[in-house]
Design a protein around this motif. Structure first.
Motif: not given
Length: 131
Positions: A1-16, A24-31
């Motif tokens: 991923m390169t931008k966070l603002d396109r990932l989720a609709r809300s803070v709650i959605h982002l947390g989910e 799933k034992k993976v992490s999110l990287r915002i390059l």
């Protein structure tokens, strides 16, 4: 991923989303930001950035509401803010007049009055129901 603002609709959605990824034992990287949710600092940064994005959105919406309210108030005083001018409904009498002429199609009426064919049908519909 390169931008966070396109990932989720809300803070709650982002947390989910982050929680589902962690399950799933993976992490999110915002390059573009150098953020990785595999670290405690990365999770903190994602939460902070999500909260800041929500704050910015709420402030923007508040300013928009204030601007619309101000425009409406000025319009009432000056008669400016009236919305879109009616087009086809204003020509209803002309549509009915032309529809009464023999051989006049709905398409021809629309072309002559520079309105949509659907508008002609909409204006003529109440007439058909009463017949």
């Amino acid at each position: 991923m390169t931008k966070l603002d396109r990932l989720a609709r809300s803070v709650i959605h982002l947390g989910e989303l982050v929680a589902r990824l962690e399950a799933k034992k993976v992490s999110l990287r915002i390059l573009g930001m150098g953020v990785d949710t595999g670290t405690p600092t990365g999770r903190l940064m994602v939460n902070l950035l999500g909260s800041i994005a929500r704050f910015e959105r709420e402030v923007m919406l508040e300013h928009q509401r204030e601007g619309v309210a101000k425009a409406k108030a000025e319009a009432e005083a000056e008669g400016k803010y009236k919305g879109r001018a009616p087009t086809a409904r204003a020509k209803a009498a002309q549509v009915l007049s032309l529809a009464g002429k023999p051989g006049m199609t709905k398409e021809a009426i629309a072309a002559e009055l520079n309105i949509g064919v659907a508008s002609v049908y909409r204006i003529l519909r109440p007439q058909r129901a009463s017949i």
